[in-house]
Scaffold this motif. Structure first.
Motif, mmCIF file in Angstrom:
data_model
loop_
_atom_site.group_PDB
_atom_site.id
_atom_site.type_symbol
_atom_site.label_atom_id
_atom_site.label_comp_id
_atom_site.label_asym_id
_atom_site.label_seq_id
_atom_site.Cartn_x
_atom_site.Cartn_y
_atom_site.Cartn_z
ATOM 1 N N GLY A 218 0.796 -1.222 0.000
ATOM 2 C CA GLY A 218 0.000 0.000 0.000
ATOM 3 C C GLY A 218 0.827 1.270 0.000
ATOM 4 N N MET A 219 2.066 1.202 -0.483
ATOM 5 C CA MET A 219 2.943 2.373 -0.492
ATOM 6 C C MET A 219 2.733 3.206 -1.747
ATOM 7 S SD MET A 219 6.620 0.905 0.838
ATOM 8 C CE MET A 219 6.709 -0.265 -0.494
ATOM 9 N N ALA A 220 2.987 4.487 -1.628
ATOM 10 C CA ALA A 220 3.095 5.351 -2.800
ATOM 11 C C ALA A 220 4.550 5.310 -3.260
ATOM 12 C CB ALA A 220 2.676 6.773 -2.474
ATOM 13 N N LEU A 221 4.775 5.439 -4.562
ATOM 14 C CA LEU A 221 6.131 5.349 -5.122
ATOM 15 C C LEU A 221 6.425 6.591 -5.953
ATOM 16 C CD1 LEU A 221 8.751 3.770 -5.803
ATOM 17 C CD2 LEU A 221 7.486 2.714 -7.709
ATOM 18 N N LEU A 222 7.502 7.293 -5.583
ATOM 19 C CA LEU A 222 8.021 8.392 -6.395
ATOM 20 C C LEU A 222 9.233 7.852 -7.135
ATOM 21 C CD1 LEU A 222 8.031 11.354 -7.278
ATOM 22 C CD2 LEU A 222 9.398 11.896 -5.250
ATOM 23 N N LEU A 223 9.069 7.588 -8.423
ATOM 24 C CA LEU A 223 10.105 6.956 -9.230
ATOM 25 C C LEU A 223 10.809 8.016 -10.069
ATOM 26 C CD1 LEU A 223 11.434 4.322 -10.206
ATOM 27 C CD2 LEU A 223 9.620 4.145 -11.926
ATOM 28 N N ILE A 224 12.111 8.178 -9.825
ATOM 29 C CA ILE A 224 12.900 9.186 -10.527
ATOM 30 C C ILE A 224 13.735 8.490 -11.597
ATOM 31 C CG2 ILE A 224 14.730 10.901 -10.270
ATOM 32 C CD1 ILE A 224 13.763 11.243 -7.362
ATOM 33 N N THR A 225 13.589 8.898 -12.849
ATOM 34 C CA THR A 225 14.314 8.265 -13.939
ATOM 35 C C THR A 225 14.354 9.190 -15.137
ATOM 36 O OG1 THR A 225 14.392 6.325 -15.409
ATOM 37 C CG2 THR A 225 12.219 7.122 -14.778
ATOM 38 N N HIS A 226 15.370 8.984 -16.010
ATOM 39 C CA HIS A 226 15.409 9.738 -17.268
ATOM 40 C C HIS A 226 14.884 8.889 -18.416
ATOM 41 C CE1 HIS A 226 19.367 7.611 -17.343
ATOM 42 N NE2 HIS A 226 19.030 7.437 -18.601
ATOM 43 N N ASP A 227 14.486 7.653 -18.143
ATOM 44 C CA ASP A 227 14.076 6.707 -19.182
ATOM 45 C C ASP A 227 12.555 6.572 -19.197
ATOM 46 O OD1 ASP A 227 13.728 4.637 -20.951
ATOM 47 O OD2 ASP A 227 15.394 3.446 -20.179
ATOM 48 N N LEU A 228 11.917 7.146 -20.187
ATOM 49 C CA LEU A 228 10.456 7.085 -20.281
ATOM 50 C C LEU A 228 9.960 5.664 -20.516
ATOM 51 C CD1 LEU A 228 9.660 10.285 -22.369
ATOM 52 C CD2 LEU A 228 9.080 9.869 -19.990
ATOM 53 N N ALA A 229 10.761 4.828 -21.186
ATOM 54 C CA ALA A 229 10.341 3.450 -21.426
ATOM 55 C C ALA A 229 10.189 2.683 -20.121
ATOM 56 C CB ALA A 229 11.344 2.745 -22.339
ATOM 57 N N VAL A 230 10.993 3.036 -19.123
ATOM 58 C CA VAL A 230 10.935 2.354 -17.822
ATOM 59 C C VAL A 230 9.607 2.623 -17.125
ATOM 60 C CG1 VAL A 230 11.901 2.398 -15.482
ATOM 61 C CG2 VAL A 230 13.421 2.184 -17.447
ATOM 62 N N VAL A 231 9.096 3.836 -17.263
ATOM 63 C CA VAL A 231 7.903 4.207 -16.501
ATOM 64 C C VAL A 231 6.618 4.082 -17.309
ATOM 65 C CG1 VAL A 231 9.245 5.781 -15.077
ATOM 66 C CG2 VAL A 231 8.075 6.666 -17.103
ATOM 67 N N ALA A 232 6.736 3.690 -18.574
ATOM 68 C CA ALA A 232 5.546 3.664 -19.437
ATOM 69 C C ALA A 232 4.438 2.793 -18.866
ATOM 70 C CB ALA A 232 5.926 3.185 -20.835
ATOM 71 N N ASP A 233 4.788 1.646 -18.276
ATOM 72 C CA ASP A 233 3.761 0.794 -17.683
ATOM 73 C C ASP A 233 3.894 0.683 -16.171
ATOM 74 O OD1 ASP A 233 6.057 -0.674 -17.541
ATOM 75 O OD2 ASP A 233 5.170 -2.559 -18.240
ATOM 76 N N MET A 234 4.688 1.608 -15.580
ATOM 77 C CA MET A 234 4.890 1.601 -14.125
ATOM 78 C C MET A 234 4.095 2.700 -13.429
ATOM 79 S SD MET A 234 7.080 -0.439 -12.347
ATOM 80 C CE MET A 234 7.757 0.663 -11.100
ATOM 81 N N ALA A 235 4.083 3.877 -14.039
ATOM 82 C CA ALA A 235 3.585 5.065 -13.351
ATOM 83 C C ALA A 235 2.114 5.335 -13.656
ATOM 84 C CB ALA A 235 4.424 6.280 -13.740
ATOM 85 N N ASP A 236 1.406 5.853 -12.649
ATOM 86 C CA ASP A 236 0.040 6.335 -12.864
ATOM 87 C C ASP A 236 0.062 7.709 -13.518
ATOM 88 O OD1 ASP A 236 -1.237 4.107 -11.474
ATOM 89 O OD2 ASP A 236 -0.341 4.968 -9.667
ATOM 90 N N ARG A 237 1.016 8.538 -13.070
ATOM 91 C CA ARG A 237 1.189 9.864 -13.657
ATOM 92 C C ARG A 237 2.681 10.131 -13.831
ATOM 93 N NH1 ARG A 237 -0.112 14.221 -10.658
ATOM 94 N NH2 ARG A 237 -0.076 13.052 -8.696
ATOM 95 N N ILE A 238 2.983 11.101 -14.717
ATOM 96 C CA ILE A 238 4.366 11.501 -14.972
ATOM 97 C C ILE A 238 4.464 13.012 -14.815
ATOM 98 C CG2 ILE A 238 6.233 11.620 -16.673
ATOM 99 C CD1 ILE A 238 5.171 9.113 -17.945
ATOM 100 N N ALA A 239 5.515 13.447 -14.115
ATOM 101 C CA ALA A 239 5.842 14.870 -14.031
ATOM 102 C C ALA A 239 7.190 15.073 -14.717
ATOM 103 C CB ALA A 239 5.909 15.332 -12.573
ATOM 104 N N VAL A 240 7.246 15.981 -15.687
ATOM 105 C CA VAL A 240 8.457 16.222 -16.469
ATOM 106 C C VAL A 240 9.139 17.476 -15.939
ATOM 107 C CG1 VAL A 240 9.382 16.657 -18.773
ATOM 108 C CG2 VAL A 240 7.399 15.155 -18.482
#
Length: 545
Positions: A218-240
């Protein structure tokens, strides 16, 4: 908080470029960053950063190096440098973190907010066992004694808590860091580039682990990355982020398919960029490896035990032809780096032979000077491969000692021009250049004596997507203008597909598949090659740019 927090009138802030924000309303967000601004020694590093995170949500914070992603995470953790002066609010639940003393922040770090850093080896103490370091989290927060073994199994690691960090692989060390971060079941987990240095299968495992933990814990995740392919199916939202500002925020699918900001569109285009190699016929065999094996001695259990050896490269044979662009892929520990050192004459062979145009790379157990001149290498970290005390002219002319006669006077200027830099850059020091420019200098150093073969060892894996695209286009131009032959070693399969004609797949020290690039990527013959391709992150089809 380490930084000094103060309020500045809004009218004193710099004018901002247009910002696009698409957010879903949440009356009680878990994390709410509002108008976060920070300077270090008077230089703005964060400017009016605002975003929120809901309970159980995964938010990806993306952008190039220097955009402010990691500094934003450090601000949330209360770990900005002491020289930073910051303003704005960071609310975690009902608590304003910017108003807490450092003693109160230490109670929140680890218990309420956990963090996974990019390089696990530097995040772990090499002198303590992994079990001791995990248990330390419980001791600091005076929590119940931990079930360290159970915690390691939760992150998919079946090893003894008595192991030391150096006894684990990169992926295993990252799992230990994740175990420490989630030990007390924090409500928010911050992961700062957690998979950048990992091969594709290990990367996929770590991403799946983070996804599973956010769901089960039940944790929230702040995922920091420069690779959009990594977060394409990981993130609910993206902040650029760009230059210390959040320039666009939106749900993942919406941001990828309908980007509103110019910078976001440029990032998406660079993430799916492919260099256009000139088509050409290959020539005669240039480098030939025949039945090559490399072994290392294993520690003896007692002084009288028989010496055992570990086989890192096992009976490998292949040929690189003149003008060919060959790729080498495989998981960490498969033997790629050992084989590279053997090709460069830096590793003794247990069996076999490596030749360039019939000349052995090893002569009497030492590197052959004649073949050294004909093969050069570009390493992953250009800053680490240069002496920062010397100027560029001296750095890129280092291979001159391999020549039999003095080089042309304009060789340095010609090499700098070839990689898209100015001859005037010869008088500068390495710290005056960006990461992409340093890699161009590393390529110039490899080119300067016109070698027959260049080995690119993870040469673009540490670069941002836009810089990576520029360097790949540079290689394509050099391939046409200089007729280069290269061996390109990388764990990034998208890049390998872009800059090679043929690819070898390595596993457990052996070459398990050797095929043309398109054949390997469209119809792999081995199950292992298929698993590598399946594990590689990819952007959705049909994106703009």
């Amino acid at each position: 908080m380490s930084a000094s927090w103060s309020r500045y009138p809004r009218e004193d802030r710099r004018a901002e470029p247009p910002v696009v924000r698409v957010t879903e309303s949440d009356p009680n967000p878990l994390l709410h960053v509002d108008s976060l601004t920070a300077t270090i020694h008077g230089k703005p590093v964060l400017q009016d950063v605002s975003f929120h995170m809901n309970h159980g949500e995964t938010l990806a914070l993306t952008g190039e190096s220097g955009s402010g992603k990691s500094l934003t995470a450090l601000a949330v953790m209360g770990l900005l440098p002491a020289s930073a002066v910051a303003s704005g609010t960071i609310r975690f639940g009902d608590t304003d973190l910017t108003r807490l003393a450092d003693r109160d922040l230490r109670r929140i770090r680890g218990r309420e907010i956990g963090m996974v850093f990019q390089e696990p080896m530097t995040a772990l103490n090499p002198l303590q066992t992994i079990g001791h370091q995990i248990a330390e989290v419980f001791r600091i927060h005076r929590a119940m004694p931990p079930d360290v073994t159970g915690l390691l199994r939760k992150v998919g690691l079946d090893v003894s808590p008595g192991r030391y960090p150096h006894e684990l692989s990169g992926g295993q060390r990252q799992r230990v860091v994740i175990a420490m971060a989630i030990a007390l079941k924090p409500r928010l987990l911050i992961a700062d580039e957690p998979t950048t240095a990992l091969d594709v299968t290990t990367q996929a495992q770590i991403l799946d682990l983070l996804k599973d933990l956010t769901r089960t814990e039940g944790m929230a995740l702040l995922l920091i990355t420069h690779d959009l392919a990594v977060v394409a199916d990981m993130a609910d939202r993206i902040a650029v982020m760009q230059k210390g500002r959040v320039v666009e925020t939106a749900p993942t699918a919406q941001l990828l398919h309908q980007p509103q900001h110019t910078y976001t569109r440029a990032l998406i285009a660079a993430s799916s960029h492919r260099a256009h190699l000139p088509v050409r016929q290959t020539g005669e065999p240039l480098l030939q490896a025949t039945d090559v094996s490399v072994t290392y001695p294993l520690p003896r259990p007692h002084p009288f035990a028989k010496q055992r050896r570990f086989t890192a490269v096992d009976n490998v044979s292949f040929t690189i032809r003149k003008g060919e662009r060959l790729g080498l892929v495989g998981e960490s520990g498969c033997g790629k780096s050992t084989l590279t050192r053997a090709l460069l004459g830096l590793e003794p062979l247990a069996t076999g032979r490596i030749e360039i145009d019939g000349q052995p790379v090893l002569a009497n157990g030492r590197p052959n000077r004649d073949t050294q001149r004909r093969i050069q290498v570009v390493f992953q970290d250009p800053y680490g491969s240069f002496n920062p005390r010397h100027r560029v002219a001296r750095l890129i002319s280092e291979p001159f000692h391999l020549l039999d006669r003095p080089p042309p006077k304009d060789a340095v200027a010609e090499a700098l021009t070839a990689v898209g830099l100015s001859p005037d850059d010869a008088t500068k020091h390495i710290h005056a250049f960006s990461g992409g420019q340093r890699q161009r200098l590393a390529i110039a150093r490899a080119l300067i004596i016109r070698p027959d073969l260049i080995v690119f060892d993870e040469a673009v894996s540490a670069l941002d997507v836009r810089v990576r695209a520029q360097v790949l286009d540079l290689l394509a131009r050099l391939s046409e203008s200089h007729g280069l032959t290269w061996l390109f070693i990388s764990h990034d399969l998208h890049v390998v597909r872009s800059v090679t004609d043929r690819v070898m797949v390595m596993r457990h020290g052996r070459i398990v598949e050797d095929a043309s690039t398109e054949q390997l990527f469209t119809a792999p013959q081995t199950e292992y090659a298929r698993s590598l391709l399946a594990a590689a992150p990819r952007l959705p089809a049909g994106l703009p740019g």
